[in-house]
Design a protein around this motif. Structure first.
Motif, PDB file in Angstrom:
ATOM      1  N   MET B   1       0.843  -1.199   0.000  1.00  0.00           N
ATOM      2  CA  MET B   1       0.000   0.000   0.000  1.00  0.00           C
ATOM      3  C   MET B   1       0.884   1.258   0.000  1.00  0.00           C
ATOM      4  O   MET B   1       1.783   1.377   0.826  1.00  0.00           O
ATOM      5  CB  MET B   1      -0.898  -0.006   1.257  1.00  0.00           C
ATOM      6  N   GLU B   4       0.058   7.380  -0.202  1.00  0.00           N
ATOM      7  CA  GLU B   4      -1.201   8.054  -0.512  1.00  0.00           C
ATOM      8  C   GLU B   4      -2.398   7.186  -0.126  1.00  0.00           C
ATOM      9  O   GLU B   4      -3.396   7.676   0.428  1.00  0.00           O
ATOM     10  CB  GLU B   4      -1.236   8.387  -2.015  1.00  0.00           C
ATOM     11  N   GLU B   5      -2.288   5.900  -0.396  1.00  0.00           N
ATOM     12  CA  GLU B   5      -3.379   4.980  -0.043  1.00  0.00           C
ATOM     13  C   GLU B   5      -3.547   4.870   1.476  1.00  0.00           C
ATOM     14  O   GLU B   5      -4.668   4.756   1.983  1.00  0.00           O
ATOM     15  CB  GLU B   5      -3.117   3.602  -0.666  1.00  0.00           C
ATOM     16  N   LYS B   8      -5.363   7.928   2.570  1.00  0.00           N
ATOM     17  CA  LYS B   8      -6.792   7.808   2.252  1.00  0.00           C
ATOM     18  C   LYS B   8      -7.494   6.958   3.316  1.00  0.00           C
ATOM     19  O   LYS B   8      -8.573   7.274   3.783  1.00  0.00           O
ATOM     20  CB  LYS B   8      -6.975   7.137   0.885  1.00  0.00           C
ATOM     21  N   ARG B  11      -7.952   8.858   6.506  1.00  0.00           N
ATOM     22  CA  ARG B  11      -9.035   9.845   6.411  1.00  0.00           C
ATOM     23  C   ARG B  11     -10.399   9.147   6.500  1.00  0.00           C
ATOM     24  O   ARG B  11     -11.299   9.635   7.171  1.00  0.00           O
ATOM     25  CB  ARG B  11      -8.927  10.623   5.093  1.00  0.00           C
ATOM     26  N   ARG B  12     -10.504   8.000   5.821  1.00  0.00           N
ATOM     27  CA  ARG B  12     -11.770   7.245   5.866  1.00  0.00           C
ATOM     28  C   ARG B  12     -12.085   6.819   7.289  1.00  0.00           C
ATOM     29  O   ARG B  12     -13.207   6.962   7.767  1.00  0.00           O
ATOM     30  CB  ARG B  12     -11.675   6.003   4.978  1.00  0.00           C
ATOM     31  N   VAL B  15     -13.285   9.736   9.404  1.00  0.00           N
ATOM     32  CA  VAL B  15     -14.664  10.144   9.105  1.00  0.00           C
ATOM     33  C   VAL B  15     -15.652   9.123   9.665  1.00  0.00           C
ATOM     34  O   VAL B  15     -16.675   9.500  10.250  1.00  0.00           O
ATOM     35  CB  VAL B  15     -14.859  10.337   7.581  1.00  0.00           C
ATOM     36  N   PHE B  23     -23.528   9.880  15.604  1.00  0.00           N
ATOM     37  CA  PHE B  23     -24.680   8.980  15.708  1.00  0.00           C
ATOM     38  C   PHE B  23     -25.073   8.796  17.180  1.00  0.00           C
ATOM     39  O   PHE B  23     -26.253   8.853  17.535  1.00  0.00           O
ATOM     40  CB  PHE B  23     -24.281   7.640  15.075  1.00  0.00           C
ATOM     41  N   LEU B  26     -26.550  12.014  18.450  1.00  0.00           N
ATOM     42  CA  LEU B  26     -27.871  12.185  17.843  1.00  0.00           C
ATOM     43  C   LEU B  26     -28.922  11.361  18.603  1.00  0.00           C
ATOM     44  O   LEU B  26     -29.986  11.868  18.962  1.00  0.00           O
ATOM     45  CB  LEU B  26     -27.800  11.745  16.383  1.00  0.00           C
ATOM     46  N   PHE B  27     -28.621  10.090  18.852  1.00  0.00           N
ATOM     47  CA  PHE B  27     -29.565   9.224  19.563  1.00  0.00           C
ATOM     48  C   PHE B  27     -29.824   9.747  20.975  1.00  0.00           C
ATOM     49  O   PHE B  27     -30.951   9.715  21.460  1.00  0.00           O
ATOM     50  CB  PHE B  27     -29.028   7.786  19.622  1.00  0.00           C
ATOM     51  N   ALA B  29     -29.567  12.885  22.029  1.00  0.00           N
ATOM     52  CA  ALA B  29     -30.364  14.119  21.938  1.00  0.00           C
ATOM     53  C   ALA B  29     -31.829  13.806  21.619  1.00  0.00           C
ATOM     54  O   ALA B  29     -32.737  14.371  22.236  1.00  0.00           O
ATOM     55  CB  ALA B  29     -29.766  15.042  20.885  1.00  0.00           C
ATOM     56  N   ILE B  30     -32.058  12.890  20.670  1.00  0.00           N
ATOM     57  CA  ILE B  30     -33.444  12.520  20.310  1.00  0.00           C
ATOM     58  C   ILE B  30     -34.153  11.956  21.546  1.00  0.00           C
ATOM     59  O   ILE B  30     -35.299  12.307  21.851  1.00  0.00           O
ATOM     60  CB  ILE B  30     -33.456  11.490  19.155  1.00  0.00           C
ATOM     61  N   ILE B  33     -34.994  14.719  24.090  1.00  0.00           N
ATOM     62  CA  ILE B  33     -36.075  15.602  23.635  1.00  0.00           C
ATOM     63  C   ILE B  33     -37.427  14.874  23.667  1.00  0.00           C
ATOM     64  O   ILE B  33     -38.409  15.393  24.174  1.00  0.00           O
ATOM     65  CB  ILE B  33     -35.781  16.154  22.219  1.00  0.00           C
TER      66      ILE B  33
END
Lengths: 318, 44
Positions: B1, B4-5, B8, B11-12, B15, B23, B26-27, B29-30, B33
């Protein structure tokens, strides 16, 4: 090395190393997502009733992610033809940046995620509608209609018409006449919008055997259909003003914008040869995008800022 | 590899990590509320 073996090599490379983050974002069709976000936002804002602002935001996010997931699944299924079409050749799978399996996995995971989150944040009817929309786009449009009938985008257009209805249902919990009208506006808008594009991208579809109307019935029949649907769209676009969804402001602007739409559709119908014919079709295609944004914007402004137009005098007498 | 790979892949992974964290938030907070709405609506 043959074309086929290059394709296999690209697929293998993509499976081994994977793409960059922006390649996966491209799988979600961000430009289509922007229209979905906007129309669902309008559906949510014009619906009667209240929703917690954060839950409203989550609803829009879920609908957008659901639309993105549909895009990824569409690119997974259409990978074989995307590489042969000028319009889609630069997509991540044909370029060998992302493998088909990755697109499938991303699409499935995001679909499930968006459906569950929408259900938890708002209600399960909105969630079921989102699930139905994703299913309709993939199974009915992409897998079945797209490659089998020239009416593909007429029926398949329903998938793109659901977002404002889902936004509406997220607030109200039920499907009412107003939400059906919002659905119908986009449903009637899709054929002239897409056929205008297909008129000047005809060869692309012909090459890969997708039976778009200009390929199967010819450009003249397509021009007639564009005109017919434009008249229907004009009538449907006025409906909100007569069911209490829009007021005089909406009626005025929708008539004005609709007349321009009809004028361009008529131009497309009359000018049939040469580069100018393609240029007019392109003009209609671009205007149709503006038109839909404009209609929904007026509807939104009229609801959110009821006093916004008072100073203009438009509201006098209502 | 190649380098550059590897970049990448890093970075993946970053993210994916951020999305999973979002996630969870979010759960949470939902839940708060939705729970909050029902606490207000309960018979006193």
């Amino acid at each position: 090395m043959s074309e086929l073996s290059i394709a296999y090599q690209q697929e293998e490379d993509a499976q081994t190393f994977g793409g960059d983050v922006q390649d996966y974002v491209q799988l979600l069709k961000p430009r289509v997502m922007s229209l979905v976000v906007f129309t669902s936002f309008v559906g949510l804002m014009v619906a009667p009733g209240d929703i917690h602002p954060f839950l409203g935001l989550v609803a829009i996010l879920s609908i957008a992610i659901g639309a993105g997931a549909s895009g990824a699944l569409n690119m997974w299924y259409d990978a074989d033809i995307d590489g042969k079409m000028q319009r889609t050749a630069a997509r991540p799978i044909p370029r060998g940046l992302v493998s088909k399996n990755e697109a499938l996995a991303l699409g499935v995971v995001l679909s499930v995620f968006s459906i569950i989150v929408l259900g938890l944040a708002t209600n399960w009817l909105a969630s079921a509608l989102l699930a139905g929309t994703i299913g309709f786009y993939i199974f009915i449009y992409t897998m079945w209609l797209k490659r089998s009938t020239p009416q593909n985008i007429v029926i398949g257009g329903a998938a793109g018409s659901f977002p404002p209805m889902i936004g509406w249902v997220a607030v109200t919990g039920s499907i009412s006449l107003e939400s059906v009208v919002l659905f119908l506006i986009i449903f009637m808008w899709t054929p002239p919008h897409f056929w205008a594009l297909a008129l000047y991208r005809c060869r692309d579809y012909e090459r890969v055997g997708v039976p778009m109307l200009p390929v199967v019935k010819g450009p003249d029949a397509t021009r007639s259909q564009i005109l017919i649907y434009s008249f229907i769209l004009f009538a449907v676009s006025l409906t909100p003003a007569f069911i209490g969804l829009g007021g005089l402001i909406y009626l005025t602007f929708s008539v004005m914008a609709g007349i321009v739409f009809l004028y361009l559709a008529l131009q497309v119908y009359r000018v049939r040869v040469g580069n100018i014919a393609d240029a007019i079709a392109k003009k209609l295609f671009l205007y149709s995008i503006f038109y839909l944004f404009f209609l929904f914007s007026v509807l939104l402004i009229e609801h959110v800022v009821p006093g916004a137009f008072y100073s203009t005098g438009f509201q006098v007498g209502i | 590899m190649t380098e550059e790979e590897q970049k990448k892949r890093k970075r993946r992974s970053l993210v994916i990590g951020l999305v999973l964290a979002a996630f969870v938030v979010l759960f949470y907070a939902i839940t708060i509320i939705r729970l909050g709405e029902n606490v207000v609506n309960r018979p006193l």
